[in-house]
Design an enzyme around this catalytic site. Structure first.
Site, PDB file in Angstrom:
ATOM      1  N   GLN A   1       0.816  -1.225  -0.113  1.00  0.00           N
ATOM      2  CA  GLN A   1       0.046   0.057   0.055  1.00  0.00           C
ATOM      3  C   GLN A   1       0.771   1.278  -0.071  1.00  0.00           C
ATOM      4  O   GLN A   1       0.651   2.233  -0.916  1.00  0.00           O
ATOM      5  CB  GLN A   1      -0.958  -0.116   1.238  1.00  0.00           C
ATOM      6  CG  GLN A   1      -2.075   1.028   1.336  1.00  0.00           C
ATOM      7  CD  GLN A   1      -2.964   0.863   2.426  1.00  0.00           C
ATOM      8  OE1 GLN A   1      -4.170   0.938   2.181  1.00  0.00           O
ATOM      9  NE2 GLN A   1      -2.639   0.520   3.537  1.00  0.00           N
ATOM     10  N   LEU A   2       1.730   1.238   0.973  1.00  0.00           N
ATOM     11  CA  LEU A   2       2.880   2.542   1.075  1.00  0.00           C
ATOM     12  C   LEU A   2       3.923   2.354  -0.256  1.00  0.00           C
ATOM     13  O   LEU A   2       3.979   3.607  -0.739  1.00  0.00           O
ATOM     14  CB  LEU A   2       3.536   2.707   2.411  1.00  0.00           C
ATOM     15  CG  LEU A   2       4.398   3.518   2.588  1.00  0.00           C
ATOM     16  CD1 LEU A   2       3.708   5.070   2.337  1.00  0.00           C
ATOM     17  CD2 LEU A   2       5.118   3.640   3.948  1.00  0.00           C
TER      18      LEU A   2
ATOM     19  N   ASP B   1      14.016 -10.451  -1.694  1.00  0.00           N
ATOM     20  CA  ASP B   1      13.766 -11.316  -0.366  1.00  0.00           C
ATOM     21  C   ASP B   1      14.343 -10.843   0.851  1.00  0.00           C
ATOM     22  O   ASP B   1      15.436 -10.966   1.137  1.00  0.00           O
ATOM     23  CB  ASP B   1      13.656 -12.632  -0.427  1.00  0.00           C
ATOM     24  CG  ASP B   1      13.102 -13.344   0.898  1.00  0.00           C
ATOM     25  OD1 ASP B   1      12.826 -12.847   1.543  1.00  0.00           O
ATOM     26  OD2 ASP B   1      13.202 -14.667   0.816  1.00  0.00           O
ATOM     27  N   ILE B   2      13.799  -9.776   1.760  1.00  0.00           N
ATOM     28  CA  ILE B   2      14.646  -9.198   2.642  1.00  0.00           C
ATOM     29  C   ILE B   2      14.927 -10.028   3.760  1.00  0.00           C
ATOM     30  O   ILE B   2      15.805  -9.747   4.488  1.00  0.00           O
ATOM     31  CB  ILE B   2      13.675  -8.104   3.320  1.00  0.00           C
ATOM     32  CG1 ILE B   2      12.597  -8.275   4.086  1.00  0.00           C
ATOM     33  CG2 ILE B   2      13.511  -6.985   2.169  1.00  0.00           C
ATOM     34  CD1 ILE B   2      11.792  -7.349   4.983  1.00  0.00           C
TER      35      ILE B   2
ATOM     36  N   ALA C   1       6.860  -5.337   4.781  1.00  0.00           N
ATOM     37  CA  ALA C   1       6.653  -5.651   6.274  1.00  0.00           C
ATOM     38  C   ALA C   1       5.321  -6.587   6.283  1.00  0.00           C
ATOM     39  O   ALA C   1       4.773  -7.038   5.342  1.00  0.00           O
ATOM     40  CB  ALA C   1       5.820  -4.527   7.135  1.00  0.00           C
ATOM     41  N   TYR C   2       5.245  -7.402   7.339  1.00  0.00           N
ATOM     42  CA  TYR C   2       4.221  -8.300   7.579  1.00  0.00           C
ATOM     43  C   TYR C   2       3.289  -7.596   8.524  1.00  0.00           C
ATOM     44  O   TYR C   2       3.522  -7.225   9.400  1.00  0.00           O
ATOM     45  CB  TYR C   2       4.773  -9.755   8.287  1.00  0.00           C
ATOM     46  CG  TYR C   2       3.523 -10.540   8.539  1.00  0.00           C
ATOM     47  CD1 TYR C   2       3.597 -11.828   7.638  1.00  0.00           C
ATOM     48  CD2 TYR C   2       2.814 -10.649   9.709  1.00  0.00           C
ATOM     49  CE1 TYR C   2       2.742 -12.732   7.814  1.00  0.00           C
ATOM     50  CE2 TYR C   2       1.900 -11.596   9.787  1.00  0.00           C
ATOM     51  CZ  TYR C   2       1.719 -12.651   8.856  1.00  0.00           C
ATOM     52  OH  TYR C   2       0.764 -13.539   9.257  1.00  0.00           O
TER      53      TYR C   2
ATOM     54  N   ASP D   1       2.244   2.470  15.898  1.00  0.00           N
ATOM     55  CA  ASP D   1       1.929   2.847  17.225  1.00  0.00           C
ATOM     56  C   ASP D   1       1.806   1.863  18.191  1.00  0.00           C
ATOM     57  O   ASP D   1       1.497   1.957  19.312  1.00  0.00           O
ATOM     58  CB  ASP D   1       0.393   3.714  17.092  1.00  0.00           C
ATOM     59  CG  ASP D   1      -0.497   2.877  16.406  1.00  0.00           C
ATOM     60  OD1 ASP D   1      -0.218   1.938  15.559  1.00  0.00           O
ATOM     61  OD2 ASP D   1      -1.846   2.780  16.972  1.00  0.00           O
TER      62      ASP D   1
ATOM     63  N   TYR E   1       2.723  -8.446  16.388  1.00  0.00           N
ATOM     64  CA  TYR E   1       3.059  -7.157  15.290  1.00  0.00           C
ATOM     65  C   TYR E   1       3.724  -5.944  15.932  1.00  0.00           C
ATOM     66  O   TYR E   1       4.735  -5.475  15.664  1.00  0.00           O
ATOM     67  CB  TYR E   1       1.744  -6.711  14.831  1.00  0.00           C
ATOM     68  CG  TYR E   1       2.057  -5.857  13.723  1.00  0.00           C
ATOM     69  CD1 TYR E   1       2.757  -5.820  12.538  1.00  0.00           C
ATOM     70  CD2 TYR E   1       1.478  -4.375  13.685  1.00  0.00           C
ATOM     71  CE1 TYR E   1       3.059  -4.919  11.794  1.00  0.00           C
ATOM     72  CE2 TYR E   1       1.862  -3.416  12.854  1.00  0.00           C
ATOM     73  CZ  TYR E   1       2.471  -3.684  12.040  1.00  0.00           C
ATOM     74  OH  TYR E   1       2.877  -2.734  10.827  1.00  0.00           O
TER      75      TYR E   1
ATOM     76  N   LYS F   1       7.741  -5.268  15.321  1.00  0.00           N
ATOM     77  CA  LYS F   1       8.159  -3.998  14.701  1.00  0.00           C
ATOM     78  C   LYS F   1       8.882  -3.107  15.683  1.00  0.00           C
ATOM     79  O   LYS F   1       9.730  -2.372  15.324  1.00  0.00           O
ATOM     80  CB  LYS F   1       6.766  -3.205  14.401  1.00  0.00           C
ATOM     81  CG  LYS F   1       5.967  -3.868  13.401  1.00  0.00           C
ATOM     82  CD  LYS F   1       6.533  -3.414  12.052  1.00  0.00           C
ATOM     83  CE  LYS F   1       6.796  -2.131  11.231  1.00  0.00           C
ATOM     84  NZ  LYS F   1       7.278  -2.264  10.098  1.00  0.00           N
TER      85      LYS F   1
END
Length: 280
Positions: free
Chosen positions: A11-12, A36-37, A60-61, A103, A127, A131
């Site tokens: 999306q971003l 593949d990071i 990101a997951y 957040d 999550y 992060k």
């Protein structure tokens, strides 16, 4: 300046590409098929071949509820291990790293008062935990970095709350939405503009937070999305919608206004976004 966007199909990632295309800025965007990071050898080969100078790390997951169960390993592999690998590569090749966080690194138990970037962390779901591990890896390995926390993200590409509400309104005349979770919605356009603003204006490296200005509950957000739709929106308690992952009742973060960036009000951002999708 050689720019790399990881998670290019997200999306971003797609919003950043759209922004760079508008500005006629050259970049490379890679998704898991190209980069593949979680594969250190592949990341090393990619960096050695392309030598990026600025890396917008959007990979990101983000399946928050799945991360509590079947997706736990994938969540940690991508968000923690993958970010560590990217951070190490950026450090080795002297690239500026922009890492997008959440957040959810905070405990979300307040009832008022904005979360400041340096406030104590206390993630209460998987999550958020992974992060935060990603943030710590960036800070450990990189000297040139921006960590940018965001929340309640929606945009033109991908699945998000705005699309969900609009789609449900097509088949329902009444919807119930939780009213006891308060935060700040974020349009991907605002987020993309902020990320590039930090780089272009050479803002001091560090941790920042970005959403649209103002605050609301999910119920108030839904009301604004559907105000022109023939559907009734009713408030309910989050107890009526239990989820696998803990959702904070209050996650309003301080916005980085000291940078000089102008954060649009969340209502204004939403209306502009709605106008764009309606035009299409």
């Amino acid at each position: 300046m050689k720019i790399l966007i990881t998670g290019g199909n997200g999306q971003l990632g797609q919003e950043l590409q759209h922004l760079f295309d508008e500005r006629q800025v050259a970049y490379q965007a890679a998704d898991v098929k190209e980069l593949d990071i979680t594969n250190a050898d592949q990341v090393e080969a990619y960096f050695a071949a392309h030598r990026p100078e600025v890396v917008y790390h959007c990979a990101a997951y983000t399946a928050v509820d799945k991360a509590e169960g079947e997706g736990k390993k994938a969540d940690e592999l991508v968000n923690a291990v993958g970010t560590k690998i990217i951070a190490q590569a950026c450090a080795k090749y002297d690239a500026l790293l922009i890492y997008v966080s959440t957040d959810y690194v905070f405990d979300g138990t307040r009832t008022s008062g904005e979360y400041l970037p340096d406030d104590p962390k206390g993630p209460r779901n998987e999550y958020g935990r992974t992060k935060l591990l990603g943030e710590q890896a960036v800070q450990k390995y990189c000297t040139k970095y921006y960590i940018v926390r965001t929340a309640w993200v929606y945009g033109q590409w991908g699945h998000n709350f705005v699309y969900t509400m609009l789609n449900l309104a097509k088949t329902h005349d009444q919807l119930t939405v939780v009213a006891d979770q308060v935060g700040r919605p974020t349009w991907t356009r605002t987020l993309a503009e902020f990320l590039t603003y930090l780089v272009e204006h050479q803002i001091a490296y560090g941790v920042y937070q970005c959403s649209n200005d103002g605050q609301c509950s999910w119920y108030e957000f839904a009301q604004e999305i559907l105000k022109d739709q023939p559907v009734k929106v009713l408030p309910v308690s989050s107890d009526e919608y239990p989820t696998a992952a803990f959702r904070p009742h209050y996650s309003v973060m301080h916005l980085a206004k000291e940078t000089g960036f102008k954060f649009p009000k969340w209502q204004d951002a939403l209306h502009e976004f709605m106008g764009q999708i309606e035009a299409k």
